[in-house]
Design a protein around this motif. Structure first.
Motif, PDB file in Angstrom:
ATOM      1  N   VAL A 176     -32.901  10.689 -19.837  1.00 44.02           N
ATOM      2  CA  VAL A 176     -33.970   9.987 -21.124  1.00 44.02           C
ATOM      3  C   VAL A 176     -34.736   8.839 -20.435  1.00 44.02           C
ATOM      4  O   VAL A 176     -35.661   8.813 -21.120  1.00 44.02           O
TER       5      VAL A 176
ATOM      6  N   GLY B  56     -37.451  10.773 -19.071  1.00 45.19           N
ATOM      7  CA  GLY B  56     -38.452  11.540 -20.109  1.00 45.19           C
ATOM      8  C   GLY B  56     -39.034  10.296 -20.702  1.00 45.19           C
ATOM      9  O   GLY B  56     -40.323  10.831 -21.354  1.00 45.19           O
TER      10      GLY B  56
ATOM     11  N   THR C  76     -43.055  10.831 -22.240  1.00 43.00           N
ATOM     12  CA  THR C  76     -43.548  10.961 -23.348  1.00 43.00           C
ATOM     13  C   THR C  76     -44.284   9.909 -23.971  1.00 43.00           C
ATOM     14  O   THR C  76     -45.154  10.322 -24.972  1.00 43.00           O
TER      15      THR C  76
ATOM     16  N   LEU D 141     -37.760   9.833 -32.496  1.00 39.70           N
ATOM     17  CA  LEU D 141     -39.010  10.658 -31.917  1.00 39.70           C
ATOM     18  C   LEU D 141     -40.250  10.560 -32.601  1.00 39.70           C
ATOM     19  O   LEU D 141     -41.176  10.931 -31.816  1.00 39.70           O
TER      20      LEU D 141
ATOM     21  N   THR E 146     -37.204   8.646 -26.223  1.00 43.18           N
ATOM     22  CA  THR E 146     -36.411   9.680 -25.859  1.00 43.18           C
ATOM     23  C   THR E 146     -35.175   8.979 -26.315  1.00 43.18           C
ATOM     24  O   THR E 146     -34.858   7.851 -26.772  1.00 43.18           O
TER      25      THR E 146
ATOM     26  N   GLU F  44     -34.108  15.623 -20.908  1.00 47.09           N
ATOM     27  CA  GLU F  44     -34.929  14.499 -20.870  1.00 47.09           C
ATOM     28  C   GLU F  44     -35.390  14.046 -22.174  1.00 47.09           C
ATOM     29  O   GLU F  44     -36.020  12.640 -22.037  1.00 47.09           O
ATOM     30  N   ILE F  45     -35.405  14.804 -23.202  1.00 46.07           N
ATOM     31  CA  ILE F  45     -35.837  14.127 -24.460  1.00 46.07           C
ATOM     32  C   ILE F  45     -34.703  13.549 -25.305  1.00 46.07           C
ATOM     33  O   ILE F  45     -34.798  12.727 -25.794  1.00 46.07           O
TER      34      ILE F  45
END
Length: 475
Positions: A18, A21, A25, A136, A141, A168-169
């Motif tokens: 995460v 990620g 993101t 989110l 993440t 990864e999210i």
């Protein structure tokens, strides 16, 4: 119903995923966040029966109660975020003061990064997935740590996240206290914890080691004041519902009732009647009611029965409430009168279907009792007096206040929800949940060349000293 859990990566691996990620993101457009929220909404809609079955297996929560307290809070949170996210995330222009004439400024909302969500057992689905919606929506993440006390729901959450998101999210790590300790030792960018004040202190201490920001949704003894001038029947019905919802295992449930002595007898009579209307006219049949759940496990059952026994041994009287059943972790709706203020019942958060009723002579006395205890997560006032209502609002401190009702403020999308001091730190839900998981980054742009601030650069001539004096005096 417990199924074989999905093969988990280690705590460190989940964190590494995460964290990696989060770098990706933060570069994504808002549309990607909305896609994730829509996927969550679709999954919940398709799997409502699974959610109800899992929660029922954990502590026999009625299906309709799962609808209103586990599913609806999450779906409404998602829908509100989808409608409002573009507006929330849009940079906000800020006016410049005269001292910075010529500059332009704005607030830019950026995701904090990799977040940890530690969820409780009392509302095991909504209090794990609800914070994830805000997380989110803000572009982060997350690692979710569901409660080990509700294993069926925890496995379902793991299944849901595995179906919806790349590791990864969002990742889910199931396990006990040792897993929480491992997670808390890692340098997350934000921690969202829901639980008791005692554990909240542990979380905050661990977060301090990494200077990690926290949102702590805790609890405490949320009082309800029933004023002399009120609709007694209406107040009794609302308090009965708010108190005995989820077997009283609600962080914002009315913990004790302060009732004006002139209406105490009538209130107790009406409360007894309303409980019968909600669950069963025959106290001995409540255990068979399809609308009444159970205590989560034997440990909490023993804690509650110990509180009841100790209160009764020090003079409390049972107004209503039949026999408990340890085989089923069943404790019926109960109310106690003549409870000693020095009993554990009045010192600890009850977190169960037991309501102590305390009479008071005047509002000052009721306020004094409330202020003698740590600040609660919620405070409830029932009454028609505008003067008394304003006095309660001004002279007490709590995370939230609900007037002439209880618990329902949790579902208000545009109100911040959270505690103060012992009952929590930070706010959640809607825009306030978005802010909790965002860094409000201030951005200032200065013009090139001649600027107002250059007039106070050294060397400090007499003219510049005059400018500084004017600045101090007038700006």
């Amino acid at each position: 119903m417990i199924e074989q859990p999905i093969q988990q990566q280690s705590v460190q691996q989940s964190f590494d995923f995460v964290k990696s990620g989060a770098i990706k993101t933060r570069k994504e457009p808002i549309g990607e966040r909305k896609k994730r929220l829509k996927l969550m909404l679709q999954w919940i809609s398709k799997n409502e029966s699974k959610i109800k079955a899992a929660v029922y297996q954990d502590f026999k929560k009625p299906a309709s109660e799962v609808d209103i307290s586990e599913i609806y809070p999450v779906t409404s949170e998602i829908k509100h975020a989808l409608e409002s996210l573009t507006s929330w995330a849009k940079p906000k222009k800020i006016d410049a003061p005269l001292s910075l004439l010529g500059t332009t400024s704005h607030i830019q909302y950026e995701p904090k990064g990799a977040c940890l969500i530690i969820a409780p057992w009392n509302y095991p689905f909504s209090l794990a997935i609800g914070p994830l919606v805000s997380c989110l929506a803000a572009g982060n993440t997350a690692v979710i740590k569901p409660s080990e006390m509700t294993p069926n729901t925890s496995i379902l959450i793991e299944e849901m996240i595995s179906d919806l998101f790349d590791k990864e999210i969002v990742s889910v790590i199931n396990g006990g206290v040792e897993v929480s300790q491992e997670l808390l030792a890692l340098p997350f960018d934000h921690i969202f914890f829901t639980g008791s004040p005692q554990v909240g202190k542990v979380v905050m201490k661990a977060a301090a080691e990494n200077l990690t920001s926290v949102t702590l949704e805790l609890g405490g003894k949320s009082p309800v004041i029933v004023d002399e001038r009120t609709d007694i029947s209406d107040a009794a019905e609302k308090i009965a519902w708010g108190k005995y919802l989820n077997n009283g295992q609600t962080c914002i449930a009315p913990d004790y009732a302060l009732v004006h002595e002139n209406i105490k007898d009538k209130f107790e009579e009406k409360l007894t009647t309303k409980v019968k209307e909600l669950f069963s006219a025959d106290e001995t049949k409540i255990q068979d009611s399809p609308d009444y759940g159970r205590i989560v496990n034997a440990k909490h059952y023993a804690r509650l029965t110990s509180l009841i026994d100790e209160a009764v041994s020090t003079g409390a009287e049972i107004l209503f409430g039949g026999d408990a059943n340890s085989d089923d972790n069943f404790i019926p709706p109960m109310a106690l009168t003549n409870v000693s203020m020095n009993s554990r019942m009045m010192e600890e958060e009850i977190f169960g279907p037991v309501l102590p009723i305390i009479s008071y002579n005047n509002l000052e006395e009721a306020i004094g009792i409330i202020n003698s205890k740590p600040k609660p997560l919620a405070l409830y006032y029932f009454g028609r007096s505008s003067k008394n209502r304003k006095k309660v609002l001004k002279e007490t401190s709590s995370g939230n206040v609900c007037i002439n009702d209880c618990v329902i403020h949790f579902g208000h999308a545009n109100l911040p929800f959270g505690g103060v001091n012992n009952s929590g730190i930070g706010k959640a839900h809607g825009y306030y949940g978005f802010l909790a998981f965002s860094n409000e980054k201030g951005v200032l742009k200065q013009r090139i060349g001649l600027t107002s601030t250059k007039s106070i650069y050294p060397p400090y001539s007499n003219f510049k000293k005059l400018v500084i004096r004017i600045l101090k005096k007038y700006l």
